[in-house]
Enzyme design. Structure first.
Site, PDB file in Angstrom:
ATOM      1  N   ASP A  63      10.520  -5.316   8.273  1.00  0.00           N
ATOM      2  CA  ASP A  63       9.569  -5.068   9.364  1.00  0.00           C
ATOM      3  C   ASP A  63       9.506  -6.413   9.995  1.00  0.00           C
ATOM      4  O   ASP A  63      10.225  -7.222   9.845  1.00  0.00           O
ATOM      5  CB  ASP A  63       8.256  -4.604   8.972  1.00  0.00           C
ATOM      6  CG  ASP A  63       7.298  -4.155  10.025  1.00  0.00           C
ATOM      7  OD1 ASP A  63       7.649  -2.927  10.668  1.00  0.00           O
ATOM      8  OD2 ASP A  63       6.296  -4.616  10.227  1.00  0.00           O
TER       9      ASP A  63
ATOM     10  N   ALA B  19       4.618   4.067   2.899  1.00  0.00           N
ATOM     11  CA  ALA B  19       4.103   2.861   2.195  1.00  0.00           C
ATOM     12  C   ALA B  19       4.139   1.701   3.486  1.00  0.00           C
ATOM     13  O   ALA B  19       5.072   1.739   4.111  1.00  0.00           O
ATOM     14  CB  ALA B  19       4.974   2.574   0.974  1.00  0.00           C
ATOM     15  N   LYS B  20       3.769   0.584   2.839  1.00  0.00           N
ATOM     16  CA  LYS B  20       3.884  -0.490   3.828  1.00  0.00           C
ATOM     17  C   LYS B  20       3.387  -1.648   2.898  1.00  0.00           C
ATOM     18  O   LYS B  20       2.786  -1.639   1.906  1.00  0.00           O
ATOM     19  CB  LYS B  20       2.842  -0.507   5.063  1.00  0.00           C
ATOM     20  CG  LYS B  20       3.599  -1.626   6.053  1.00  0.00           C
ATOM     21  CD  LYS B  20       4.606  -0.627   6.858  1.00  0.00           C
ATOM     22  CE  LYS B  20       5.248  -1.549   7.777  1.00  0.00           C
ATOM     23  NZ  LYS B  20       6.243  -0.861   8.863  1.00  0.00           N
ATOM     24  N   GLY B  21       4.259  -2.939   3.256  1.00  0.00           N
ATOM     25  CA  GLY B  21       3.886  -4.206   2.472  1.00  0.00           C
ATOM     26  C   GLY B  21       4.038  -5.306   3.445  1.00  0.00           C
ATOM     27  O   GLY B  21       4.250  -5.327   4.653  1.00  0.00           O
TER      28      GLY B  21
ATOM     29  N   VAL C  60       0.850  -1.103  -0.037  1.00  0.00           N
ATOM     30  CA  VAL C  60      -0.004   0.203   0.121  1.00  0.00           C
ATOM     31  C   VAL C  60       1.031   1.349   0.050  1.00  0.00           C
ATOM     32  O   VAL C  60       1.790   1.418   0.879  1.00  0.00           O
ATOM     33  CB  VAL C  60      -0.921   0.015   1.190  1.00  0.00           C
ATOM     34  CG1 VAL C  60      -1.691   1.489   1.170  1.00  0.00           C
ATOM     35  CG2 VAL C  60      -2.053  -1.052   1.216  1.00  0.00           C
TER      36      VAL C  60
END
Ligand code: NAD
Length: 434
Positions: A154, A113-115, A68
């Site tokens: 992460d 953002a992050k995945g 995202v």
């Protein structure tokens, strides 16, 4: 619907809801235009992919992966990739927005953002993880890029995954592009000081909060939930500065010693025990719940989201909470924390050390140059201290909690940048170069 009405309720303990409510509160203080509110609350892009992977036993399993991009107003989007069985698109969306606010609070030129991939990395072999990471990278080939979207580690990912990602992305282009990802092994262009960066930032933020609240850090009692990268580094560095770490915990439970836990021993034990504290005999076993209720000066939640909710917040006796994890406190618990006179240093400020040193890694990659560890420490410590002081002054100015102040600082910066970029705000109108 006007944004002045309360943000919609999604469901209990939804991190996206917690994030949206805080955003909403700060937007009201800033009297944000409705148009800008709507731009900032929406994600730029959400990608969901299916990743069929050959497992070691010959079977094929399909994993779901997400990325995202919440915002690219301040610069290329930046954010980690989480491998966890509970990862879902709502969680990734909230984490992506938190990255936007985090980068803005510490004034680095990135969007958020992050995945994530819904998988259990502990149940997978290294080669399965490598195939999964390469497949995910291929599917994000057009999304990632050193000027577009820059992933990082992460929960459940680390330097190995970042190395595979860099290699797969570079192979597709026939040239090594190490600035596409941060948190790489040092030999591949990783930065000195990146591994400990988040825990170090937590330590700096903790000392700043203690000093501002006139609590002597020397012998201050600290309890830390989560003993992974963030929790264990924060524990070690706070101990080195004289704090008394009376409790630590991980998924196996809590460990307590009022005289102080030997953090070096605990880290060694965890490293030799498949990454867990299970069976650690140097302290008394307590539950994770009991750890949260200890009579301490500082509580550092450094595990996952929603450790502190309206259900347990009233039993917290710590004077200061420093959020090592992302989103460890539910929105409902915020006002109770404030009412109970507890100072909470919010995640978007307290755990920003990681993204700051990630930014330094990207800068070094683009310069083709390496900084020393002491330069990385000096610069990242100074950014955390400056950002803490800025958020602290905003909290005094608006008479709000540090959390709301951090959101005000972040949203103000992103919204003003947006308005400059779209032309609705001009240097002439602003009158000063800020
Ligand atoms: P990690 O996987 O290294 O460690 C997580 C730790 O939490 C482990 O010790 C695990 O056993 C423990 N844990 C999991 N569930 C628990 C539970 N229910 N009760 C107690 N302990 C539990 O992850 P990390 O990198 O240390 O990240 C921790 C948090 O910090 C996450 O919220 C992450 O998003 C956030 N964060 C990490 C970084 C970073 O650079 N690693 C940066 C910013 C924020």
């Amino acid at each position: 619907m006007s944004y002045k009405e309360p943000a919609p309720i999604l469901h209990d303990k939804d991190p996206l809801e917690s994030m949206m409510k805080r955003f909403h509160v700060a937007a009201e203080y800033l009297d944000l235009d409705e148009e800008v509110y709507n731009v900032l609350k929406s994600s730029v892009k959400k990608i969901i992919v299916s990743l069929p992977i050959s497992m070691d036993d010959g079977s094929i399993r399909v994993f779901e992966g997400y990325r995202v991009i919440h915002s690219n107003i301040l610069g290329p989007s930046k954010g980690g990739i989480r491998y966890d069985p509970s990862v879902n698109i709502n969680e990734v969306t909230a984490l992506a927005a938190w990255m936007t606010w985090k980068c803005a609070v510490v004034d680095i030129p990135y969007g958020g953002a992050k995945g994530g991939i819904c998988c259990d990395p502990k149940q997978m072999s290294l080669s399965e993880l490598e195939r999964l990471t390469r497949a995910y990278t291929q599917s994000m080939n057009d999304i990632f890029g050193p000027d577009k979207d820059i992933p990082a580690p992460d929960v459940g990912t680390g330097p190995d995954q970042m190395a595979w990602l860099m290699d797969e992305y570079s192979r597709a282009r026939g040239v090594t592009i190490n600035a596409v990802v941060t948190g790489k092994p040092i030999i591949l262009g990783g930065s000195a000081g990146r591994i400990e960066a988040t825990g170090r930032g937590v330590m700096v933020a903790t000392l700043a909060a203690l000093t501002k609240n006139k609590i002597n850090p020397f012998n201050a009692k600290v309890a830390i939930q989560g003993f992974g990268n963030v929790g264990s580094w924060a524990a070690l560095l706070l101990k080195e500065r004289g704090c008394n770490i009376v409790a630590i915990s991980d998924i196996s439970g809590g460990y307590y010693d009022e005289k102080g836990i030997d953090i070096g021993k605990a880290i060694q034990y965890r490293n030799e025990n498949k990454g867990t504290l299970e069976g650690f005999k140097e302290a008394t076993k307590i539950s994770n719940d009991e750890l949260l209720k200890l009579e301490v000066d500082v509580l550092i939640p450094a595990a996952l989201e929603n450790a502190i909710t309206e259900k347990n917040v009233n039993s917290i006796k710590a004077k200061v909470i420093v959020e090592g994890a992302n989103g460890p406190t539910s929105h409902e618990a915020d006002s109770i924390i404030e009412k109970n006179g507890i100072i909470a240093v919010p995640d978007i400020l307290a755990n920003a050390g990681g993204v700051i040193v990630s930014y330094f890694e990207w800068v070094q990659n683009r310069l083709g140059f390496k900084w020393t560890k002491s330069r990385v420490y000096r610069r990242s410590d100074s950014i955390i201290k400056q950002s803490f002081n800025n958020v602290y002054s905003i909290s005094k100015k608006y008479k709000v909690s540090l959390r709301t102040a951090a959101y005000i600082a972040a949203i103000d910066k992103v919204s003003r940048t947006y308005k400059y970029r779209d032309g609705s705000f001009t240097f002439q109108k602003n009158g000063q170069n800020t």
